[in-house]
Design an enzyme around this catalytic site. Sequence first.
Site, PDB file in Angstrom:
ATOM      1  CE  LYS A   1      -4.163  -1.817   0.149  1.00 58.19           C
ATOM      2  NZ  LYS A   1      -3.908  -3.257   0.105  1.00 58.19           N
TER       3      LYS A   1
HETATM    4  C1  LIG Z   1      -9.979  -2.638  -2.112  1.00 65.82           C
HETATM    5  C2  LIG Z   1      -9.493  -3.336  -0.887  1.00 65.82           C
HETATM    6  N1  LIG Z   1     -10.352  -3.574   0.116  1.00 65.82           N
HETATM    7  C3  LIG Z   1      -9.960  -4.173   1.248  1.00 65.82           C
HETATM    8  C4  LIG Z   1      -8.670  -4.590   1.435  1.00 65.82           C
HETATM    9  C5  LIG Z   1      -8.312  -5.312   2.688  1.00 65.82           C
HETATM   10  O1  LIG Z   1      -7.241  -4.776   3.368  1.00 65.82           O
HETATM   11  P1  LIG Z   1      -6.337  -5.713   4.307  1.00 65.82           P
HETATM   12  O2  LIG Z   1      -5.568  -6.625   3.416  1.00 65.82           O
HETATM   13  O3  LIG Z   1      -5.486  -4.739   5.048  1.00 65.82           O
HETATM   14  O4  LIG Z   1      -7.263  -6.447   5.212  1.00 65.82           O
HETATM   15  C6  LIG Z   1      -7.723  -4.344   0.429  1.00 65.82           C
HETATM   16  C7  LIG Z   1      -6.316  -4.714   0.606  1.00 65.82           C
HETATM   17  O5  LIG Z   1      -5.698  -5.463  -0.019  1.00 65.82           O
HETATM   18  C8  LIG Z   1      -8.147  -3.734  -0.768  1.00 65.82           C
HETATM   19  O6  LIG Z   1      -7.293  -3.541  -1.784  1.00 65.82           O
END
Ligand SMILES: Cc1ncc(COP(=O)(O)O)c(C=O)c1O
Length: 383
Positions: free
Chosen positions: A195
């Site tokens: 990210k």
């Molecule tokens: C669009 C989107 N939503 C939700 C997430 C979920 O985040 P995390 O992996 O920190 O739980 C991500 C991350 O990859 C994402 O790209």
Amino acid sequence: MSAPRAQGAPPAQAGAGEVVPLAQPVLGEAEERAVIEVLRSGQLSLGPRIPAFEERFAAQLGVPYASAVSSGTAALHLALRAIGVGYGDEVVTSPFSFVASANATLYVGARPVFADIDPRTLNLDPAAAAAAITGRTSALLPVHIFGYPADLPAFEAHGLPIVEDACEALGAVHADGTPVGGRGHPAAFGFYANKQLTTGEGGMLTLASAELKARVDSERNQGRAPDMGWLDHDRLGFNYRLTDIQAAIGLCQLDRLDGMLADRARVAGTYREALAGIEGLELPCEDAGGDVRGWFVFVVQLPRGVARDDVMAGLRALGVQSKPYLPAIHLMSFYRERFGHRPGEFPVCEDVAERSLALPFFPAMSEGQVARVAEALARVLDR
Ligand SMILES: Cc1ncc(COP(=O)(O)O)c(C=O)c1O
């Protein structure tokens, strides 16, 4: 602040034999020192770096409150709970997203109702979303996919509660100048290693009121009462805490954020020039109407009729990593089996999902590396 470096990244002048990776976080001595400080302090969790990180993140976005949590997924889950989405409800959302945005809806017993996407922005299409709203719709969950701002004013017109999935969109700005995540709706950010800002794993939920923050802070910590009375868990909660080690890294990353975002935008510009001559290849949409993308990934749409697996294999042979990104959620086996989804339901999403390919993209990417990727792609597509 110490000089950043892309951990494990190949040298700037990557030679023909070196692999160009998909993503590389920018970490440096500041993060190393901050982590050591936390270790020496002995307070690895529930310490002072959590509120410090939250306050600086909220200030960065111009929002009143932010709650740090263990992931973007946790942020989405707590956001849906906070606005009262529950059993039997429907949540209108995009099928072109990382699976977590739809899964979070299932965690609270609601049903994700998908609607097709806009072919330019790849975000939830406001007209399709409007057509998907029923009497059971209790919230809208737009995703700012690939960091491009979703059309929030169009969704707000329905007067329904909104949760924003801004996990990919730190640094993005709406046409009216509001940062994405700063419009007053709970907005979830993710800090996984690829990210714009990373804490390894982690997330943040921006919030408009002290009441919502109190609820989220309690629920991320096993439902503990706000006075932190150890035995009084006055509601259902989860362990969605971020550690102080992660918050310390996050604070250093906030120091670097503007520079890292500018570097990502620079790399995207270099890609645009390098890939411009490849016939039939579609590039990420340009900013339009005042919306500004917060660059997260560089995803291209391959020309129709090209076998993506062959392209990926060809790139791999030339030392370039790539990834199909993203698959359509409604066509994943779990969603097909659970909800009976079939191909053809969301034609724009399905077409995009079949052709999209993420290319290497990270702030420290050199012009030489971009050129290598572009040359490799041109070669493979020319076969
Ligand atoms: C669009 C989107 N939503 C939700 C997430 C979920 O985040 P995390 O992996 O920190 O739980 C991500 C991350 O990859 C994402 O790209």
